[in-house]
Design an enzyme around this catalytic site. Structure first.
Site, PDB file in Angstrom:
ATOM      1  N   GLY B  15       0.856  -1.041   0.230  1.00 29.62           N
ATOM      2  CA  GLY B  15      -0.080  -0.008  -0.183  1.00 29.62           C
ATOM      3  C   GLY B  15       0.972   1.288   0.092  1.00 29.62           C
ATOM      4  O   GLY B  15       2.016   1.516   0.619  1.00 29.62           O
ATOM      5  N   VAL B  27      17.076   8.583  -1.186  1.00 34.43           N
ATOM      6  CA  VAL B  27      18.065   7.715  -1.994  1.00 34.43           C
ATOM      7  C   VAL B  27      18.075   7.647  -3.138  1.00 34.43           C
ATOM      8  O   VAL B  27      19.314   7.762  -3.018  1.00 34.43           O
ATOM      9  CB  VAL B  27      16.532   6.092  -1.989  1.00 34.43           C
ATOM     10  N   ARG B  76       0.704  -5.302  -4.852  1.00 38.61           N
ATOM     11  CA  ARG B  76       1.100  -6.487  -4.125  1.00 38.61           C
ATOM     12  C   ARG B  76       1.768  -7.314  -5.042  1.00 38.61           C
ATOM     13  O   ARG B  76       0.592  -7.362  -5.754  1.00 38.61           O
ATOM     14  CB  ARG B  76      -0.093  -6.572  -3.070  1.00 38.61           C
ATOM     15  N   ASP B 107       5.271  -4.361   6.208  1.00 33.29           N
ATOM     16  CA  ASP B 107       5.363  -5.966   6.870  1.00 33.29           C
ATOM     17  C   ASP B 107       5.487  -6.508   5.339  1.00 33.29           C
ATOM     18  O   ASP B 107       6.389  -8.188   5.547  1.00 33.29           O
ATOM     19  CB  ASP B 107       5.156  -6.235   8.056  1.00 33.29           C
ATOM     20  N   THR B 130       3.835   2.989   5.433  1.00 38.78           N
ATOM     21  CA  THR B 130       2.990   2.863   5.904  1.00 38.78           C
ATOM     22  C   THR B 130       2.078   3.721   6.880  1.00 38.78           C
ATOM     23  O   THR B 130       2.478   4.290   7.532  1.00 38.78           O
ATOM     24  CB  THR B 130       2.407   0.697   6.524  1.00 38.78           C
ATOM     25  N   ASP B 132      -0.263   2.924   8.617  1.00 35.43           N
ATOM     26  CA  ASP B 132      -0.811   2.592   9.596  1.00 35.43           C
ATOM     27  C   ASP B 132       0.027   2.373  11.278  1.00 35.43           C
ATOM     28  O   ASP B 132      -0.334   1.797  12.553  1.00 35.43           O
ATOM     29  CB  ASP B 132      -1.029   0.706   9.649  1.00 35.43           C
ATOM     30  N   ASP B 134       2.609   0.575  11.794  1.00 34.08           N
ATOM     31  CA  ASP B 134       2.459  -0.829  12.723  1.00 34.08           C
ATOM     32  C   ASP B 134       3.938  -1.192  12.910  1.00 34.08           C
ATOM     33  O   ASP B 134       3.809  -2.581  13.582  1.00 34.08           O
ATOM     34  CB  ASP B 134       1.815  -1.762  12.131  1.00 34.08           C
ATOM     35  N   ARG B 167     -25.863  15.629  16.806  1.00 33.30           N
ATOM     36  CA  ARG B 167     -26.049  14.127  15.842  1.00 33.30           C
ATOM     37  C   ARG B 167     -24.577  13.763  16.643  1.00 33.30           C
ATOM     38  O   ARG B 167     -23.553  14.261  16.855  1.00 33.30           O
ATOM     39  CB  ARG B 167     -25.951  14.542  14.683  1.00 33.30           C
ATOM     40  N   GLY B 175      -6.954   1.211  10.165  1.00 30.75           N
ATOM     41  CA  GLY B 175      -6.503   0.445  11.340  1.00 30.75           C
ATOM     42  C   GLY B 175      -6.855  -0.959  11.604  1.00 30.75           C
ATOM     43  O   GLY B 175      -7.944  -1.126  11.827  1.00 30.75           O
ATOM     44  N   ARG B 176      -6.023  -1.874  10.404  1.00 31.31           N
ATOM     45  CA  ARG B 176      -7.150  -3.796  11.112  1.00 31.31           C
ATOM     46  C   ARG B 176      -6.696  -4.432  11.672  1.00 31.31           C
ATOM     47  O   ARG B 176      -7.392  -4.663  12.683  1.00 31.31           O
ATOM     48  CB  ARG B 176      -6.747  -4.363   9.234  1.00 31.31           C
ATOM     49  N   GLU B 192     -15.618  11.451  21.669  1.00 27.82           N
ATOM     50  CA  GLU B 192     -16.302  10.720  22.683  1.00 27.82           C
ATOM     51  C   GLU B 192     -15.877   9.243  23.219  1.00 27.82           C
ATOM     52  O   GLU B 192     -15.759   9.248  24.833  1.00 27.82           O
ATOM     53  CB  GLU B 192     -17.475  10.644  22.492  1.00 27.82           C
ATOM     54  N   ARG B 252     -25.499   8.916  12.691  1.00 27.86           N
ATOM     55  CA  ARG B 252     -24.830   9.110  11.226  1.00 27.86           C
ATOM     56  C   ARG B 252     -23.597   8.539  11.686  1.00 27.86           C
ATOM     57  O   ARG B 252     -23.064   7.727  12.118  1.00 27.86           O
ATOM     58  CB  ARG B 252     -24.888  11.116  10.839  1.00 27.86           C
ATOM     59  N   HIS B 258      -9.914   5.923   1.223  1.00 34.78           N
ATOM     60  CA  HIS B 258      -8.923   5.569   0.490  1.00 34.78           C
ATOM     61  C   HIS B 258      -8.474   6.915   0.755  1.00 34.78           C
ATOM     62  O   HIS B 258      -6.978   7.128   0.348  1.00 34.78           O
ATOM     63  CB  HIS B 258      -8.667   5.203  -0.609  1.00 34.78           C
ATOM     64  N   ARG B 261      -5.136   7.645   2.451  1.00 37.69           N
ATOM     65  CA  ARG B 261      -3.593   7.207   2.023  1.00 37.69           C
ATOM     66  C   ARG B 261      -2.717   8.543   0.874  1.00 37.69           C
ATOM     67  O   ARG B 261      -1.861   7.944   1.013  1.00 37.69           O
ATOM     68  CB  ARG B 261      -4.137   5.946   1.021  1.00 37.69           C
TER      69      ARG B 261
END
Lengths: 328, 328, 328, 328
Positions: B15, B27, B76, B107, B130, B132, B134, B167, B175-176, B192, B252, B258, B261
Site C-alpha cells: 500500500g 535514496v 502487491r 511488513d 505505511t 498504520d 504498525d 448528532r 487500522g485493521r 467521545e 450517522r 482511501h 492514503r
C-alpha cells in the site's frame, strides 16, 4: 509538607502558539475529572496581577481544541518582573484561594514562574508553548509542528512561482536564537541552503552553493533564512549581496512573518497538548512543583524549570548533513 | 566479506503512503552524492521480476518531495512469494548489475525482502512506509503523521455539521490490526469514544459513555472506530446497535476510506523520509544488510528486518487514559 | 401598508452549509448598523415554535465568519408543517415583538417560510444556504463553493493512491436531485466520467469510456457519482457491474459523506454571505417580503420565494461537453 | 478569408497565476480532441523568439490540473516589444508550421499579442491569467479565486495571534492598480479597514475607524492594504503613522508577498481554466482572432483584446459599503 491542592489556575503567557487552547482545555478537563476547581487567568501575568480570573468547568473549553491562538489572551508583562508586581499577583492568588498554577508559555514565562515559586513557595508547573522549539527538557514544544507545517506550505506556494520564473528566493522564517524551524522547513521544502543562528557557514559557501545549483540545471532556488541568522545579514541584505556577487539570478525576498504563529494546530500538537495538560495537573496534585512537562522519546517527562530555561536546545546537526546531501 | 556496492535499486511496495516520494528522492540523491549508481524499480516486486528498471539521477527526483503517492507505482505481488518469482527477480537484478536494494513499504514487503536476502545473500535495506504505524523498530512510519492529519481535518469538518444538528457520528478510520490512527485522531479531534483493535471495552461501556455525554450537556458526539475494531461490529452495525439501545440520538456514519492514503506529506514525514533515505543508502554501502531504518527518540536506528516484522507496535495506553479524562 | 420593522429574527434551517455563520453575522451586524433590534432563533423552526430566542448585538457574532456549521444550530421540523405548529410559532414571534425574519436554508425551509408569510402576512426573507446549489433565482447558494473545494481536495488525495496502484475509483458525492457538485468536481479533478441525476448516459457509455481510457495509456481512472445518479446504481453496484463486465481494473469505492457539509467557508462563500445578509435586512426594512436574496452575474437580486422553490436550477450542459473533451 | 488552422501553439507569459497549468491542459486536450496539432512554447515570448517549442499530446498534460505555477515557465520579455523581436518570433512560428497561438497571461502579454496580430495578420487568442482580476471583459481572471483564498487563510492565521495579543495588524496584499484582492479578502476576513488603489478615504478616516473599533470593545484589528494603496503610504509607514497619532495600539506589519501567486488552484479556477481552453481553441479554429476569452454571468464570452487591455475593471463599490456595515 505540601499543602493539598484544591484550586488550580491556568494561564498563557508570552508569544502565543498553536496548541495553547488544546493545553488549556486539557488542564481544565483534568481538573474537572479529578474534582479540583479550576480558574482561568486572562492576559498572562498581567491578568494575575489584576486578579482577572474566571472559573472554568469542563464545558467552558468546548470546541477550542482546534483553534489557534489562546482564548485566555496572552501578554508580556513588565510588572511581573518586579518584586512589587509579583507581590500583588501573589495576593490576588491568595484572595482567590488558588493553590497552584499551570503556566503555558516560553522561557520568559518560565523565568517568572520559577522566581515566583521561590519567593512564595507557591506551586507552579510549566507547559512549553512556543513555536521555536527552543526549550531544554522536551523534544518538542507546543506549536512547533504546526508552525513548521505552515512554513512548509508557504514555501511550497512560493516554489510554484519561483520555478515558473527561474528565480532565487530568500525566505525569512521565525527563529531569533534557534534554527529548528529553518532547518526542518529547509529539508522538508527542499531548500538549496539554510541559514541559521547556530552557525555561520559563510557567504562564500552560499555563493558556491548557488553557483553549483545553477550549473546542475536547477531552474530555481530557495534559501531559508532564520531571523537570527548568524551571517548577520537579513534577507534584504542577502538579496543585495547575491545580486552584486552573482548577477545570474533574478532574486526575490519573502518574509513569512506573523502567520507562522497562528492556524489550526496539527494532530501532533493537539495530542501533545492533551497529554501535557494531564501530566501538569497530576504533578501539581501529587505535591510536585517548579517543573516543566516535556516529551522525550514519546514519554512524558518532568524537568526542573530552572534547568529548562538555562540553555537552548541544540539543533540537529545530522539535519544539516541531510540537507547538504539532498541539494546534490 | 561483503562485496562493494556500486549500484543500488529503489522500489516502493504494498500500500502506498505519503512520504514515499520523499524517500525515493532521498535514496536517489544520496546515491548521487556518494557517486553510486541508482536504478528505480517500477511497480514493486512485480517490476523487479519483469526487469522494469530505469536509471535515476539527482534531477530525476526534482519536485516530488511534496507529492503524495509514489512515482514508482506500487503493487502487491503474489509471484514474489514463490521461489520461482524470487529467482526471476534475482536474475533481473544480476543482469542489471544491481548490488543491493532499498524497499520502501510495510511488513508484507519486508517479509519478501528478508526471505530474498536469505536465499541469495543479497543486500537489502527497508524503509517503513505505511500509514498504520504498525512496524516494530521505529516510533513513526512514513505517512502516519500525514494520514493522522488528514483524518483529523476530516473529523473537524464532520464535527461542524454534527454540532449543528445535535448528532452522533460513527467515523471509520484505517487500522485493521492496530489502533494508532484511531487513538491519536480520537484524542486530537476530541472524540467521545474510540474503538480499536487492541482491546474490547465492551458495548455497554460505549452506551454508558454516550449517556453520560448527553447528560453532561454535550450537543453532539463523535465515536472513532478503527477498521479492525475489537467489538466486531463495523460502523453500520454500531449505528444500528445504538439506535436500538439508546434511541436518543440521531446517528450517522462516515467511512473516511482511501483519501487517508493520499495527500501532500506533512513536514514531519518529509524530514523523516529524507533522513531515512540517507541512512538506508549509507548502511548498504557500509556492508550492512537485512535491516530496517527507524527513528527512536529522534535518532536514526537500524533494526533487523526479521524483528521488525515479528509483531506490531503496542498502542500507547496512556493515550487511552488521556482520552477518558478529556471526555469528562 | 406595511408596518415599520423594528425587530428582526434570524434562523438557520434544514441541512447546514458552510457560510451560514457568515450570513448570520451579516444579518446581525446590518441590524446593528441600521439600529434595528435583532434576535436569534435557535434550532430553526423548532426553536421558533418553542420561543428559543436570544438577543444579538454586533459583538455576539465576533469570530464566526470563518466557522463551518451554524452557531444557531439547525433542524428539520415536522411541526412547522402543520397549521398548529405555525400558529404557535406566530404567537412566539408576536410575544417577542418580532416584525420579520430572515431564514437561511434550502427549499424545504423556504416552503415553510412562504406558507407562513401567506397565513400571517408576516414579513419573511430567504437566504439560500445549501451546498447543493439547487435553488432557482441565484447562480450560487451559500456553501456550494466550499463543498466543491472540499470534494476536489478529497479526490486529489484519492488520485494519489489511485495512480500509485493503477486503480479505478468510484467516488460518491452529494447531490440527490442535482449534479452541480458532481459535474464541477469532476471537471476540476479530471474525472474520467461523471454520473449525475439529470441524465442517464447509459452504462454502456461508461464501459466504453473506461476501455478508451485504459487504451489511451492512463494508469488510473476516477468516476464521480452523484448520490441521485440516474443510472439507478450506487457506487457499490457500479463497482460490481464494472468488475463483471470489464475485468481489467482493480476497482475501489469511496463515499465522501458528511465531511462535504462542514469546513471553514471559502473566501467566495464568506463574501457572498456578507452581501446577502445586508440585502436581506435592507429588503425587509424597505417593506419587501416573501423574497429570496440571490446573486446573478455578481449582482444581488431578489426573487419571489415561490418561484425559487418551484424548480431546480439546470446543470450547465456546456460543462458536460468540457468534461468529454478533457478526457480525450 | 482565414487560413485553416492545423497547428496551434500555447504559451504562458508575464506573472504566473494558479490555474495556468489547467488552462494549458485544456488547450492541449481540446487540440487532441479536435485532431489539431499542438506545440508548447517555453518561457513566454522569449521562448517564441528562440523557437523553444515542444510538441504536446493529450498525455503530456497528465496530472497538472492541480499544480500551481506553469509547467511552460513564464517570463517578461523586453525583446518582444521591439519590431525585430516580433519578426524573429514570427519567423519561428512560420518555421514550425504554427497557424495560431493561445497566450495565457495578463494585459502586458495581451498588448504584445494584439500588436503581433496586427503586424502579421497572425491568429491569436488570449486567456486572462493573473491573480489581480484586473482585465476588462471577464468577471474573473484565472488565479484570482485561488489567490483570494490564500490571502484569506493567511489573514485567518494572523488573526489568531492578533486577537491573542490585542494587536493591530497592517497586512499588505497584492494589487498595484486594482483593489479586488484587498477588498474581497478584507470582507471575507472581517478586516476593520481596507485601503485600495481606487480611492483615498484619507488617513483621518482610518484613525476614526480604529478609535471606534477600540471603543466598541474589539480586542484586535486587521487593516488590509493593497500594494498600490491610494494613501501613498506603505504598511510600514502606516504603522508609524498610527503609532504616532493613536498610541493605544501595539501595531504589527505583515507583507504576504509572493506566496499569493502560488498554490494548488481552487475548484473554481480549475473549472474556469478548463472552459476557457476549450473556447480559445474552438474560436481560433472557427477563424476568429485577436480576442480574449472571458466569463460573464457564468457564460463564456469573447472580447476584442484591444478592449480588454484598455482599462482596468472597476472594483465593486457595493463591497465597500458591505465592509463598512460589517465593521459596525
Amino acid at each position: 509538607m505540601s499543602k493539598t491542592i484544591k484550586k488550580i489556575a491556568v494561564l498563557t503567557s508570552g508569544g502565543d502558539s498553536p496548541g495553547m487552547n488544546a493545553a488549556i482545555r486539557s488542564v481544565v478537563r483534568t481538573c474537572a475529572f479529578l474534582d479540583v476547581e479550576c480558574l482561568a487567568v486572562y492576559r498572562g501575568y498581567q491578568g494575575m496581577i489584576e486578579g482577572d480570573f474566571v472559573p472554568m468547568n469542563a464545558r467552558s473549553v468546548n470546541n477550542i481544541i482546534n483553534k489557534g491562538g489562546t482564548i485566555l489572551k496572552s501578554a508580556r508583562c513588565e510588572e511581573f518582573r518586579t518584586p512589587e508586581g509579583r507581590a500583588q499577583a501573589h495576593q490576588q492568588l491568595v484572595n482567590a484561594g488558588i493553590d497552584g498554577f499551570v503556566v503555558i508559555g516560553g522561557d520568559g514565562s518560565f523565568r517568572g514562574a520559577t522566581i515566583f515559586n521561590k519567593e512564595y513557595d507557591f506551586p507552579v508547573m510549566g507547559i512549553p508553548g512556543t513555536i521555536d522549539n527552543d526549550i531544554f527538557g522536551t523534544r518538542f514544544t507546543l506549536g512547533f509542528d504546526t508552525a513548521l507545517n505552515t512554513v512548509v506550505e508557504a514555501i511550497d506556494k512560493i516554489r510554484d512561482t519561483a520555478s515558473s520564473h527561474n528565480r532565487l528566493f530568500f525566505i525569512e522564517v521565525m527563529g531569533r536564537d534557534v534554527g529548528h524551524i529553518a532547518l526542518n522547513a529547509g529539508v522538508a521544502a527542499g531548500a538549496e541552503e539554510i541559514l541559521i543562528p547556530e552557525e555561520n557557514l559563510g557567504l562564500e559557501r552560499l555563493l558556491d552553493s548557488l553557483k553549483r545549483s545553477k550549473k546542475s540545471g536547477k531552474s530555481s532556488s530557495i534559501v531559508i533564512v532564520a531571523e537570527g541568522d548568524k551571517t548577520g545579514k537579513n534577507v534584504f541584505e542577502l538579496k543585495e549581496y547575491v545580486e552584486e556577487h552573482l548577477p545570474i539570478y533574478d532574486v526575490r525576498v519573502s518574509v513569512l512573518g506573523h502567520m507562522q504563529r497562528g492556524g489550526c494546530p496539527t494532530a501532533y500538537d493537539r495530542v501533545l497538548a492533551s497529554r501535557m495538560g494531564v501530566v501538569a495537573v497530576e504533578a501539581l496534585l501529587s505535591g510536585k512543583t517548579n517543573l516543566m512537562v516535556g516529551i522525550i522519546d514519546n514519554e512524558m517527562t518532568l524537568t526542573p524549570i530552572e534547568e529548562a530555561i538555562k540553555g537552548h536546545t541544540k539543533i540537529d546537526r545530522e539535519l544539516i548533513r541531510v540537507s547538504d546531501i539532498m541539494t546534490v
